[in-house]
Design an enzyme around this catalytic site. Structure first.
Site, mmCIF file in Angstrom:
data_model
loop_
_atom_site.group_PDB
_atom_site.id
_atom_site.type_symbol
_atom_site.label_atom_id
_atom_site.label_comp_id
_atom_site.label_asym_id
_atom_site.label_seq_id
_atom_site.Cartn_x
_atom_site.Cartn_y
_atom_site.Cartn_z
ATOM 1 N N HIS A 114 32.356 35.387 36.000
ATOM 2 C CA HIS A 114 33.158 36.447 36.607
ATOM 3 C C HIS A 114 32.335 37.121 37.683
ATOM 4 O O HIS A 114 32.449 36.782 38.848
ATOM 5 C CB HIS A 114 33.621 37.446 35.530
ATOM 6 N N CYS A 133 30.093 43.102 30.468
ATOM 7 C CA CYS A 133 30.495 43.812 31.689
ATOM 8 C C CYS A 133 32.006 43.966 31.787
ATOM 9 O O CYS A 133 32.522 45.060 31.948
ATOM 10 C CB CYS A 133 29.967 43.096 32.921
ATOM 11 N N HIS A 134 32.707 42.852 31.712
ATOM 12 C CA HIS A 134 34.161 42.936 31.891
ATOM 13 C C HIS A 134 34.911 42.171 30.817
ATOM 14 O O HIS A 134 36.068 41.799 30.997
ATOM 15 C CB HIS A 134 34.547 42.462 33.295
ATOM 16 N N GLY A 135 34.210 41.886 29.688
ATOM 17 C CA GLY A 135 34.899 41.362 28.518
ATOM 18 C C GLY A 135 35.362 39.925 28.575
ATOM 19 O O GLY A 135 36.494 39.633 28.207
ATOM 20 N N TYR B 294 36.738 50.613 40.889
ATOM 21 C CA TYR B 294 36.230 49.737 39.833
ATOM 22 C C TYR B 294 37.316 49.524 38.779
ATOM 23 O O TYR B 294 37.511 48.407 38.283
ATOM 24 C CB TYR B 294 34.990 50.386 39.212
#
Lengths: 169, 419
Positions: A114, A133-135, B294
């Site tokens: 990612h 970080c973003h799963g 974000y």
């Protein structure tokens, strides 16, 4: 007569623009290319790793080209789990056999596809890796199963020099 | 400059001004006719100029002690904090200054949104402002990388990897940005160079921003065109100078509170751990001022589309003058827009909040709803509202509602509503 003159002039314009454009490009290219990986960075392209101390079910992380590489010695259960997955369940279909030459050893870039974080070992919904970080969830073969990452974790070029040593790169 | 003929009093002044009309420029700025009803939301332009100068001055002095090398950067920042005379003070002003800069710029932007300052004839001022805002984000991001802590390193990794979402050439672009196969020393040195350059680019754009502003003059709270000079204007000096100065003082008190009483509250403790390419911190978050974007990035489950949505969220602002179809500038006379405006403010604050939270469960759901609303506001509500909304009557001049000899019933009524 005058038509001929116009043609000549147009030709001269076009030729001047073309030479000018090539000149500008030739000047700009070095300024752009200087930012690409330099010779000293490229020279560090391979790493030798001693894996004799890695126990069954454990993983080590080594640095290669500034990036972590996971070297995991998988248990028989983990191998079975990785090989039992149906291709249609995968976002980026790839057989475990193609990812691990020797089923016991999984060597892959420890970089989430990612946005480049380092996933955590033995975490996530698929007993493989989980990126904090973003799963993104990866399975025991490092294949993406859930989350925003688009592809499986990358397998670098590597080779067993003998049963204890791997050369990456 | 050509508003009226200005002749310097002294003989030398006249001689100099005939050769380089700097004194005329100074006179133009001092006498510049400004709407007399500007409120305190209009003082943030001056405050932002102050922020830029503070960042440049403290940045220059920090650069005298900082070492842009992966092996020494972290240490040199600690050296600045512990050994350099007043190094702690200069660095805390610089790091909190970035936050103050963004605080002021967000107020400045939302001021424009409320009073319609981006509308004709001020589109160019607005677009230059958006470019400045983009450059500010680039400068802030690269500056945050320089201390080479864990957040620096992983922030840099995540943000540069955004470019890898570009089809085909993404990977090549990312390696070109890094100067290697991962974030490393070549990345640090180029970020330092660019971090040093950008404030001066911003300075140039600020000059253009003000130049473009001085063509039509300031917008104002009731958003009508003002003849300048007229009974509706006052000279910039001393009226606006004093007002700006007072607001700046208030702002500096807030600034000083952060610098002296909680200099690290806006940062992350993880950045006091030196960069380690083997371990990613458990929870990566950008600085507070980037959180709404974000949140938008994370709310989309596809890598490329997430990046596209995040960039669109910023770039959509540049199209705002054409997306907002209403001819009335100020929200004071737009009862519906005023409500949607406050919903947008809440939407962005919620986005910022969920941007700081883990991207899962309810937070993810909220992020998706607020992201969708953000785009609906700009792409659907604003264009339609211009045609549907019944606006209130607009006074003919700033002076009219106050001193008008023939009280205009509608404007008097409006005045009461305001109070």
């Amino acid at each position: 007569m005058s038509e001929k003159k116009t043609e000549r002039r147009e030709f001269l314009f076009t030729a001047s623009y073309a030479v000018g454009a090539v000149g500008v490009g030739a000047v700009i290219w070095p300024l752009v290319d200087q930012m690409n990986p330099d010779a000293s960075v490229k020279a560090l392209a391979s790493t030798e790793v001693d894996v004799s101390s890695v126990e069954l079910g454990k993983a080590i992380t080594v640095l290669w080209r500034g990036k972590p590489v996971f070297i995991k010695r998988r248990t028989p259960e983990e191998i079975v789990e990785a090989r039992a997955v149906k291709m249609e369940d995968l976002k980026d279909p790839q057989k475990d056999e193609d990812r691990a030459k020797d089923p016991e050893w999984l060597v892959m870039l420890g970089v989430c596809t990612h946005l480049g974080c380092v996933p955590l070992n033995d975490k996530g919904d698929y007993n493989g890796w989980f990126c904090p970080c973003h799963g993104s969830h990866y399975d025991t073969s490092g294949r993406i199963r859930k989350g925003p990452a688009p592809t499986n974790m990358e397998i670098p070029k590597y080779e067993f020099v003998n049963s204890n040593t791997i050369i990456i790169g | 400059m050509s508003d009226h003929e200005y002749v310097p009093k002294s003989k030398f002044g006249k001689w100099f001004n005939d050769r380089l009309p700097l004194l005329s420029l100074g006179n133009h700025l001092a006498d510049y006719p400004t709407p007399k009803n500007l409120n305190y939301w209009w003082t943030f332009g001056g405050i932002l100029t102050f922020c830029l100068i503070i960042q440049i001055v403290t940045g220059l002095t920090l650069a005298m002690h900082y070492i842009a090398h992966a092996d020494f950067a972290f240490e040199s920042v600690e050296h600045i904090m512990r050994d350099v005379n007043y190094g702690w003070l200069i660095r805390y002003i610089h790091s909190n200054g970035a936050s103050m800069f963004f605080l002021a710029v967000y107020i400045h932007i939302f001021r424009s949104l409320f009073y319609g300052s981006y509308k004709s004839p001020r589109e160019i001022i607005w677009i230059i402002g958006i470019i400045i805002y983009l450059l500010m984000m680039a400068a802030a991001f690269m500056g945050y990388v320089l201390p080479w802590g864990q957040m620096s390193f992983w922030g840099a990794t995540v943000i540069t990897n955004l470019f890898s979402a570009i089809p085909f050439v993404g990977e090549g672009i990312v390696q070109w940005l890094w100067g290697g196969y991962s974030v490393g020393n070549p990345t640090l040195t180029r970020f330092f160079t660019l971090h040093y350059l950008i404030p001066f680019l911003i300075l140039g754009l600020v000059a253009l921003h003000i130049w473009a502003l001085h063509v039509p003059g300031n917008n104002n709270p009731i958003g009508i065109d003002v003849k300048k000079p007229s009974r509706d204007t006052v000279p910039f000096h001393p009226y606006i100078v004093i007002k700006d100065g007072f607001a700046l003082l208030m702002f500096m008190i807030v600034f000083a509170f952060f610098v002296f009483y909680s200099p690290n509250i806006l940062g992350h403790a993880d950045n006091y751990i030196e960069a380690n390419p083997m371990v990613t911190p458990a929870h990566i978050v950008p600085e507070w001022y980037l959180l709404p974007f974000y949140a938008i990035l994370r709310s989309i489950p596809d890598k490329l589309m997430g990046v596209v949505a995040m960039l669109s969220a910023i770039l959509i602002l540049a199209a705002l003058p054409w997306l907002d179809t209403s001819k009335i500038r100020s929200a004071v006379f737009r009862p519906l827009y005023k409500q949607f405006y406050w919903i947008l403010v809440a939407d962005v604050i919620i986005l910022g909040y969920v941007g700081a939270m883990p991207a899962e469960g309810l937070y993810l759901l909220i992020a998706r709803v607020t992201t969708a609303y953000y785009f609906i506001h700009f792409l659907m509500i604003l264009p339609i509202l211009g045609f549907k909304e019944k606006t209130l009557p607009v006074p003919l001049s700033i002076t009219e509602p106050v001193l008008g000899s023939h009280p205009n019933q509608s404007t008097v009524k409006k005045k009461e509503n305001l109070n």
